[in-house]
Design an enzyme around this catalytic site. Structure first.
Site: not given
Ligand SMILES: *Cc1c(COP(=O)(O)O)cnc(C)c1O
Length: 427
Positions: A143, A238, A266
């Site tokens: 994701y 990511d 995060k």
């Molecule tokens: C949470 C997450 C996102 C998206 O971040 P948001 O701040 O919720 O837009 C993208 N990539 C990864 C791996 C994530 O865990």
């Protein structure tokens, strides 16, 4: 008699879509009513009915040093007293950038943004602009936020709600998106053989945390690095979730594989909304104002978020602090496995630093999406509700990772393992 959470949720649904502002929070896949939270301290949260829980959600990852840490609260308050936003450079932005660069081997320049979604969206645009190519390759069950081009076979809420993609995303936007199974380097090699010259970037969660928690196999990340090198595609990690969790320097430090670009989110904001895109200087300087790829943000680099992130990272990187939480996570998982085994419950666990996964399955190894999808969903639901009742707050989905903070202590461990022992007995 209904709880305050039930009353508040009924009200919220009249005003907010589904009563929530992010889909997974609605408890759709586990049933029941979301718990409304009124406060948090350290490893614990308290709901509006006064019930306390050991928290393994931690706002889905950001709170690496626990709720309302005094150093974070003080940093935010001090900063707020001097003004909350200027739309002009502040010293705090550089300080946070220096801190991040000192930890992450792949980062020479940063651009602060406001969410992980934004970081991933900008990574795709930058990679396309820099390489002059259109295709991006992503992995099933990974994701990258709700970016149109990346909302293909995505994890997190998309998996939880069981939807294949999303209406509203034109086919013309996703036709340049290639997907491959996670941890399957042969599949990636085949895609490169066919499309290599047109691939701008490979986006990967180096620890997949949005289909439960599935660490990459080292050879997989190394293979991606060399395929990208050979074809001129950019490798984008990511690390929105794995950053400052798989290790203080993220998965890139833990695995020793250096990406061209890194998405962060995060933990970097310590619970306030900020995120970042970072990477090789020559690629990053392709962004405006030094380069032609446009990117901007009214609240990007917000002082409160910079202060919160800095306080969090300064605490987390003191000697032994992250290592302590990582060791605690190992003890938690060993304790859960022992109790599951004693109760005859098939449970496999995964760990990457302070992230973990719990899988109700008889398989010993979890390497890809099929392994995750093959787990016992009903058993997870019963486990989730049993633990919630017993005062342990887990994500309301079998497709989310669990998180530990440096505030999780002996009392939290004993509370969790006692609860699990009782719940496993009835699974
Ligand atoms: C949470 C997450 C996102 C998206 O971040 P948001 O701040 O919720 O837009 C993208 N990539 C990864 C791996 C994530 O865990």
């Amino acid at each position: 008699m209904s709880s305050r959470s039930e009353n508040l949720f009924a009200q919220a649904q009249q005003h907010l879509v589904g009563g929530v502002n992010s889909a997974v929070r609605a408890f759709r896949s586990v049933g029941g009513t979301p718990v409304f939270i009124r406060r948090g301290e350290g490893a614990w949260i308290e709901d509006v009915d006064g019930k306390r829980y050991v928290d393994y959600v931690l706002s889905y990852g950001p709170l690496a040093i626990g709720h309302a840490h005094p150093e974070v609260v003080e940093a935010i308050a001090d900063t707020a007293a001097r003004g909350t936003s200027f739309g002009a450079p502040t010293e705090l932005e550089t300080e946070l950038a220096v801190q991040v660069k000192s930890l992450m081997p792949g980062i020479e320049r940063l651009r602060m943004v406001n969410s992980g979604t934004e970081a991933c969206m900008s990574a795709v645009r930058l990679a396309r602009g820099y390489t002059g190519r259109d295709r991006v390759l992503k992995f099933r069950g990974n994701y990258h936020g709700h970016v149109d081009a990346l909302l293909v076979e995505a994890g997190s809420g998309v998996l939880t709600l069981g939807i294949p993609g999303s209406p509203g995303v034109p086919a013309s936007v996703t036709e340049t998106t290639l997907t491959a199974p996670y941890n399957d380097i042969d599949a990636v090699r085949q895609l490169f053989a066919e499309y290599g010259e047109t691939i701008a970037a490979v986006l990967v969660e180096p620890v997949a945390g949005n289909m439960n928690c599935v660490p990459a196999m080292p050879a997989f990340l190394e293979g991606l690095r060399s395929l990208c090198d050979d074809s001129g595609a950019l490798l984008v990690f990511d690390e929105v979730m794995s950053g400052f969790r798989a290790a203080p320097g993220g998965a890139q430090a833990a695995y020793g594989v250096t990406p061209d670009l890194t998405c962060l989110g995060k933990v970097i904001g310590g619970g306030l909304p900020t995120a970042a895109l970072g990477g090789r200087a020559d690629v990053m300087e392709y962004l405006a104002p030094t380069g032609p790829v446009y990117q901007a943000g009214t609240l990007s680099g917000n002082p409160l978020a910079m202060a919160s992130g800095l306080a969090t990272l300064r605490n987390l990187t003191r000697p032994g602090v992250h290592a302590g939480a990582e060791a605690w996570t190992g003890r938690l998982l060993a304790g859960l496995e022992a109790r599951a085994e004693a109760a005859g419950v098939g449970l496999t666990t995964t760990q990457a630093g302070t992230m973990f996964g719990l899988f109700f399955t008889d398989k010993d190894e979890i390497v890809g999406f099929e392994d995750v999808a093959g787990c016992d969903a009903d058993r997870f639901k019963r486990f989730f509700h049993g633990m919630l009742e017993a005062g342990v707050y887990l994500a309301p989905s079998a497709f989310e990772a669990g998180f530990v903070s440096t505030a999780h202590d002996e009392a939290a461990l004993a509370h969790t393992l006692d609860a699990a022992e009782r719940v496993f007995a009835h699974l």
